[in-house]
Design a protein around this motif. Structure first.
Motif, mmCIF file in Angstrom:
data_model
loop_
_atom_site.group_PDB
_atom_site.id
_atom_site.type_symbol
_atom_site.label_atom_id
_atom_site.label_comp_id
_atom_site.label_asym_id
_atom_site.label_seq_id
_atom_site.Cartn_x
_atom_site.Cartn_y
_atom_site.Cartn_z
ATOM 1 N N PHE A 138 20.548 50.101 -12.758
ATOM 2 C CA PHE A 138 19.665 51.234 -13.051
ATOM 3 C C PHE A 138 20.341 52.551 -12.674
ATOM 4 O O PHE A 138 20.246 53.539 -13.401
ATOM 5 N N ARG A 139 21.006 52.548 -11.537
ATOM 6 C CA ARG A 139 21.680 53.768 -11.083
ATOM 7 C C ARG A 139 22.798 54.159 -12.050
ATOM 8 O O ARG A 139 22.955 55.333 -12.395
ATOM 9 N N LYS A 140 23.557 53.176 -12.485
ATOM 10 C CA LYS A 140 24.631 53.442 -13.443
ATOM 11 C C LYS A 140 24.070 53.949 -14.769
ATOM 12 O O LYS A 140 24.627 54.866 -15.385
ATOM 13 N N GLN A 141 22.974 53.356 -15.204
ATOM 14 C CA GLN A 141 22.355 53.789 -16.455
ATOM 15 C C GLN A 141 21.821 55.216 -16.342
ATOM 16 O O GLN A 141 21.892 55.989 -17.302
ATOM 17 N N LYS A 142 21.293 55.552 -15.185
ATOM 18 C CA LYS A 142 20.791 56.910 -14.970
ATOM 19 C C LYS A 142 21.935 57.919 -15.062
ATOM 20 O O LYS A 142 21.811 58.961 -15.727
ATOM 21 N N ILE A 143 23.040 57.610 -14.414
ATOM 22 C CA ILE A 143 24.197 58.505 -14.449
ATOM 23 C C ILE A 143 24.706 58.660 -15.882
ATOM 24 O O ILE A 143 25.027 59.767 -16.333
ATOM 25 N N LYS A 144 24.748 57.556 -16.607
ATOM 26 C CA LYS A 144 25.185 57.592 -18.003
ATOM 27 C C LYS A 144 24.221 58.414 -18.849
ATOM 28 O O LYS A 144 24.641 59.198 -19.716
ATOM 29 N N HIS A 145 22.928 58.250 -18.593
ATOM 30 C CA HIS A 145 21.893 58.987 -19.329
ATOM 31 C C HIS A 145 22.026 60.491 -19.094
ATOM 32 O O HIS A 145 21.949 61.285 -20.040
ATOM 33 N N ILE A 146 22.249 60.870 -17.847
ATOM 34 C CA ILE A 146 22.418 62.293 -17.516
ATOM 35 C C ILE A 146 23.666 62.848 -18.196
ATOM 36 O O ILE A 146 23.656 63.955 -18.749
ATOM 37 N N GLY A 147 24.738 62.065 -18.170
ATOM 38 C CA GLY A 147 25.980 62.488 -18.819
ATOM 39 C C GLY A 147 25.799 62.691 -20.311
ATOM 40 O O GLY A 147 26.304 63.670 -20.881
ATOM 41 N N ASN A 148 25.064 61.792 -20.951
ATOM 42 C CA ASN A 148 24.810 61.917 -22.392
ATOM 43 C C ASN A 148 23.993 63.164 -22.701
ATOM 44 O O ASN A 148 24.252 63.864 -23.695
ATOM 45 N N GLN A 149 23.009 63.441 -21.850
ATOM 46 C CA GLN A 149 22.184 64.635 -22.053
ATOM 47 C C GLN A 149 23.015 65.909 -21.915
ATOM 48 O O GLN A 149 22.852 66.857 -22.686
ATOM 49 N N GLN A 150 23.904 65.931 -20.940
ATOM 50 C CA GLN A 150 24.748 67.108 -20.730
ATOM 51 C C GLN A 150 25.702 67.320 -21.900
ATOM 52 O O GLN A 150 25.929 68.455 -22.336
ATOM 53 N N ARG A 151 26.247 66.238 -22.429
ATOM 54 C CA ARG A 151 27.157 66.352 -23.575
ATOM 55 C C ARG A 151 26.418 66.848 -24.815
ATOM 56 O O ARG A 151 26.959 67.626 -25.606
ATOM 57 N N MET A 152 25.169 66.400 -24.960
ATOM 58 C CA MET A 152 24.367 66.850 -26.102
ATOM 59 C C MET A 152 24.084 68.345 -26.009
ATOM 60 O O MET A 152 24.124 69.066 -27.010
ATOM 61 N N LYS A 153 23.817 68.824 -24.792
ATOM 62 C CA LYS A 153 23.558 70.256 -24.598
ATOM 63 C C LYS A 153 24.803 71.080 -24.889
ATOM 64 O O LYS A 153 24.736 72.160 -25.472
ATOM 65 N N GLN A 154 25.950 70.557 -24.459
ATOM 66 C CA GLN A 154 27.206 71.283 -24.658
ATOM 67 C C GLN A 154 27.612 71.344 -26.125
ATOM 68 O O GLN A 154 28.267 72.282 -26.569
ATOM 69 N N SER A 155 27.206 70.308 -26.883
ATOM 70 C CA SER A 155 27.584 70.258 -28.295
ATOM 71 C C SER A 155 26.729 71.165 -29.170
ATOM 72 O O SER A 155 27.057 71.422 -30.322
ATOM 73 N N LYS A 156 25.608 71.638 -28.612
ATOM 74 C CA LYS A 156 24.717 72.515 -29.390
ATOM 75 C C LYS A 156 25.228 73.958 -29.390
ATOM 76 O O LYS A 156 25.824 74.416 -28.461
#
Length: 219
Positions: free
Chosen positions: A201-219
């Motif tokens: 769960f902790r690893k998935q959370k970190i991955k989820h946060i990373g994906n969200q940050q990359r999506m924000k940066q790509s906008k």
């Protein structure tokens, strides 16, 4: 989704910790270093502390599971609920009724409630651990056979494989401490699967946060 990852992680760590304390209490009892009533209070108390956290951990797993695999996570959740119902009934009765009555010298009044080999609540305990094993079986399709998932899967698979031994210990007609020792692998497999799932769960959370940050940066 981040909150569910947090709940899964925290619940899993609580379940793991309670399980470790249960194992310690069980070992101390077997070594004769913890006597009545403190042995049973510790064993049933820590066992009870596993139930809700583990149930929440599996519930969180169900909610983060992709739709196409939710049948398996839902099945695991159902069997975890069955586990929770049976063992909670047992542990509460032992802690709130059997131990107090025994200390008051009134054990003869509640003999049917006492957990001993092949008694009513012995069977409740058996159903609980067996259904936990079945729940472990149903979560296997949720994990990949690579990366960290393979270790989580291996831990749950190990618990599945231990379950027939648990059933044998509980239902073999003649109880003995030697028979009881067959269940020893469970004290490794159960806490391990709870811990590794929590870390997932902790690893998935970190991955989820990373994906969200990359999506924000790509906008």
């Amino acid at each position: 989704m981040r909150k569910i990852y947090n709940i899964g992680f925290i619940a899993g760590m609580f379940a793991f910790t309670a399980n470790v304390f249960f194992v310690i209490a069980q070992i101390l009892q077997l070594l004769g270093l913890l006597s009545y009533p403190y042995d049973e209070i510790s064993i049933y108390g820590f066992s009870l502390c596993i139930v809700i956290p583990f149930l929440l951990e599996i519930l969180a797993l169900h909610y983060v599971t992709p739709k196409q695999k939710k049948f398996w996570s839902h099945a695991a959740l159902i069997f975890t609920v069955i586990y929770a119902i049976f063992v909670t009934a047992n542990y509460v009765v032992q802690l709130a009724t059997v131990i107090p009555f025994t200390l008051q010298g009134r054990a003869d009044q509640i003999e049917v409630l006492v957990q001993y080999p092949h008694s009513l609540f012995w069977n409740f305990d058996a159903i609980g651990y067996i259904t936990m094993g079945i729940a472990s079986l149903f979560v296997l399709p949720l994990f990949k056979k690579q990366g960290f998932d393979k270790w989580v899967r291996a831990a749950f698979l190990a618990n599945v494989l231990v379950t027939p031994l648990i059933a044998f210990v509980y239902f073999y007609p003649y109880f003995s401490e030697k028979i009881l020792l067959l269940g020893i692998p469970w004290i490794i497999t159960a806490p391990l699967m709870m811990l590794l799932l929590a870390l997932r769960f902790r690893k998935q959370k970190i991955k989820h946060i990373g994906n969200q940050q990359r999506m924000k940066q790509s906008k």
